[in-house]
Write a protein that holds these residues in place. Structure first.
Motif, PDB file in Angstrom:
ATOM      1  N   VAL A  12       0.830  -1.220   0.000  1.00 24.13           N
ATOM      2  CA  VAL A  12       0.000   0.000   0.000  1.00 24.13           C
ATOM      3  C   VAL A  12       0.860   1.264   0.000  1.00 24.13           C
ATOM      4  O   VAL A  12       0.338   2.362   0.194  1.00 24.13           O
ATOM      5  CB  VAL A  12      -0.958   0.022   1.210  1.00 24.13           C
ATOM      6  N   ALA A  13       2.164   1.124  -0.217  1.00 26.53           N
ATOM      7  CA  ALA A  13       3.074   2.265  -0.104  1.00 26.53           C
ATOM      8  C   ALA A  13       2.635   3.453  -0.952  1.00 26.53           C
ATOM      9  O   ALA A  13       2.733   4.612  -0.527  1.00 26.53           O
ATOM     10  CB  ALA A  13       4.494   1.839  -0.495  1.00 26.53           C
ATOM     11  N   GLY A  14       2.118   3.186  -2.144  1.00 31.22           N
ATOM     12  CA  GLY A  14       1.710   4.268  -3.027  1.00 31.22           C
ATOM     13  C   GLY A  14       0.454   4.981  -2.599  1.00 31.22           C
ATOM     14  O   GLY A  14       0.116   6.052  -3.137  1.00 31.22           O
ATOM     15  N   GLN A  15      -0.266   4.430  -1.629  1.00 28.39           N
ATOM     16  CA  GLN A  15      -1.532   5.022  -1.181  1.00 28.39           C
ATOM     17  C   GLN A  15      -1.390   5.762   0.145  1.00 28.39           C
ATOM     18  O   GLN A  15      -2.372   6.283   0.675  1.00 28.39           O
ATOM     19  CB  GLN A  15      -2.591   3.916  -1.024  1.00 28.39           C
ATOM     20  N   LEU A  16      -0.194   5.841   0.693  1.00 30.91           N
ATOM     21  CA  LEU A  16      -0.011   6.411   2.022  1.00 30.91           C
ATOM     22  C   LEU A  16       0.142   7.928   1.967  1.00 30.91           C
ATOM     23  O   LEU A  16       0.702   8.482   1.016  1.00 30.91           O
ATOM     24  CB  LEU A  16       1.226   5.804   2.687  1.00 30.91           C
ATOM     25  N   THR A  17      -0.353   8.591   3.006  1.00 30.59           N
ATOM     26  CA  THR A  17      -0.141  10.020   3.149  1.00 30.59           C
ATOM     27  C   THR A  17       1.286  10.283   3.614  1.00 30.59           C
ATOM     28  O   THR A  17       2.024   9.348   3.949  1.00 30.59           O
ATOM     29  CB  THR A  17      -1.117  10.605   4.177  1.00 30.59           C
ATOM     30  N   ARG A  18       1.692  11.546   3.650  1.00 26.86           N
ATOM     31  CA  ARG A  18       3.043  11.861   4.095  1.00 26.86           C
ATOM     32  C   ARG A  18       3.292  11.354   5.508  1.00 26.86           C
ATOM     33  O   ARG A  18       4.328  10.747   5.786  1.00 26.86           O
ATOM     34  CB  ARG A  18       3.270  13.381   4.046  1.00 26.86           C
ATOM     35  N   ALA A  19       2.326  11.591   6.412  1.00 19.83           N
ATOM     36  CA  ALA A  19       2.485  11.138   7.795  1.00 19.83           C
ATOM     37  C   ALA A  19       2.547   9.615   7.867  1.00 19.83           C
ATOM     38  O   ALA A  19       3.318   9.050   8.638  1.00 19.83           O
ATOM     39  CB  ALA A  19       1.343  11.669   8.655  1.00 19.83           C
ATOM     40  N   GLU A  20       1.726   8.954   7.052  1.00 16.34           N
ATOM     41  CA  GLU A  20       1.723   7.492   7.060  1.00 16.34           C
ATOM     42  C   GLU A  20       3.035   6.943   6.502  1.00 16.34           C
ATOM     43  O   GLU A  20       3.510   5.898   6.941  1.00 16.34           O
ATOM     44  CB  GLU A  20       0.531   6.971   6.261  1.00 16.34           C
ATOM     45  N   ALA A  54      -3.348   4.453  14.429  1.00 19.65           N
ATOM     46  CA  ALA A  54      -4.560   3.628  14.415  1.00 19.65           C
ATOM     47  C   ALA A  54      -5.143   3.530  13.008  1.00 19.65           C
ATOM     48  O   ALA A  54      -5.551   2.448  12.560  1.00 19.65           O
ATOM     49  CB  ALA A  54      -5.584   4.214  15.382  1.00 19.65           C
ATOM     50  N   ARG A  55      -5.176   4.664  12.297  1.00 15.85           N
ATOM     51  CA  ARG A  55      -5.714   4.648  10.927  1.00 15.85           C
ATOM     52  C   ARG A  55      -4.824   3.828   9.998  1.00 15.85           C
ATOM     53  O   ARG A  55      -5.306   3.112   9.116  1.00 15.85           O
ATOM     54  CB  ARG A  55      -5.852   6.076  10.396  1.00 15.85           C
ATOM     55  N   MET A  56      -3.521   3.934  10.217  1.00 17.38           N
ATOM     56  CA  MET A  56      -2.569   3.222   9.367  1.00 17.38           C
ATOM     57  C   MET A  56      -2.748   1.700   9.476  1.00 17.38           C
ATOM     58  O   MET A  56      -2.786   0.990   8.465  1.00 17.38           O
ATOM     59  CB  MET A  56      -1.143   3.612   9.764  1.00 17.38           C
ATOM     60  N   VAL A  57      -2.833   1.183  10.693  1.00 16.45           N
ATOM     61  CA  VAL A  57      -2.952  -0.273  10.850  1.00 16.45           C
ATOM     62  C   VAL A  57      -4.274  -0.779  10.274  1.00 16.45           C
ATOM     63  O   VAL A  57      -4.341  -1.899   9.763  1.00 16.45           O
ATOM     64  CB  VAL A  57      -2.779  -0.708  12.329  1.00 16.45           C
TER      65      VAL A  57
END
Length: 287
Positions: A12-20, A54-57
């Motif tokens: 999912v690396a391409g879908q992550l926000t900067r913080a994620e 929490a959102r990331m996991v």
């Protein structure tokens, strides 16, 4: 077998926000240990808030941080388990079929899983690296995987010049790296319980500017942080020992590809080798 948390993060690396992405980097830095503290501590290390963790996991497919950590603990246990523990874990639920069928089924599943996660573009890039005779190739393995390293070395040195096998003993391999230079290629094999000497070898190679190709297991050796390409091979089998069949398959395919890419050169080297075999009468002749 379910994907590891590490594999999910990369998927999912391409879908992550900067913080994620910051959080993902923090998790992968010392994986899986980095994710086994509190949610607050992980957030502080990554420089993000606890709600971001929490959102990331959940984005990774876990119901919450507790399930995420449980998955990490399972992975860690699998990585460090010794042959006795692996055999006992398997034997408690051993199926009734014959070992020939059970082992073959496991190996076929390993191959399918490994190939499903192999990137053809990365595979082709490694073929190009191995075929480039401007680069010297250094090959090393560990206590078990040295057999794969020797196999790769034996074939590649017939196909191309400047291929060296790095000895496995810690008091010998530093000598083998004396001539390692910027742009050379280091091929490493490392599976669970990941060996410290092989990791140190990778660190030295990276510091000298060498490129690294890693053959490892589904949990991924810490050497991966130094590798241009990592081949994650599934290795589980109904045995006290892991199966190296999927790793051998990728190795043999690379050997075949490099041979075909430079067949004219390879043929001449093979002819010279055969002449030496004839002169020394190593092999029996029937005519």
């Amino acid at each position: 077998m379910a994907e590891t948390a590490q594999q999910r993060i990369r998927a999912v690396a391409g879908q992550l926000t900067r913080a994620e992405r910051q959080l993902a980097d923090a998790i992968l830095e010392n994986y899986p240990m980095s994710g086994l503290g509190s949610i607050t501590r992980l957030g502080e290390k990554a420089g993000v808030s606890s709600p971001t963790v929490a959102r990331m996991v959940q984005k990774l497919g876990f119901s919450g941080f507790a399930e995420f950590q449980a998955a990490l603990r399972d992975e860690l246990e699998a990585q460090i388990s010794n042959p006795i523990a692996k055999h006992e874990s398997w034997s408690q639920a051993a199926p009734q079929g014959h070992i020939l069928n059970r082992f073959t089924d496991a190996v076929i599943a390993n191959i399918r899983h490994t190939l499903a996660n192999a990137d053809p573009a990365e595979f082709d890039a490694v073929i190009a690296l191995l075929s480039d005779t401007r680069r010297r190739v250094f090959i090393a393995g560990g206590r078990i995987t040295h057999a794969l390293a020797e196999y790769m070395h034996l074939h590649l040195q017939v196909i191309r010049p400047d291929v060296r096998l790095v000895r496995t003993t810690a008091n010998a391999w530093p000598h083998d790296l004396l001539d390692l230079e910027d742009g050379d290629l280091v091929v490493l094999y490392d599976v669970r319980r990941y060996e410290n000497t092989t990791l140190k070898l990778a660190e030295i190679a990276a510091a000298r500017g060498a490129k690294c190709v890693l053959f490892t297991d589904q949990w991924q050796s810490p050497i991966s942080r130094y590798a241009e390409v990592s081949f994650n091979c599934r290795i589980e089998a109904p045995s006290a020992w892991d199966s190296m069949t999927a790793m051998l398959l990728l190795s043999e395919t690379l050997i075949a590809a490099v041979q075909e890419m430079e067949w004219e050169r390879t043929r001449e080297r093979m002819k010279s080798l055969e002449e030496m075999f004839d002169a020394t009468r190593i092999f029996r002749k029937f005519v």
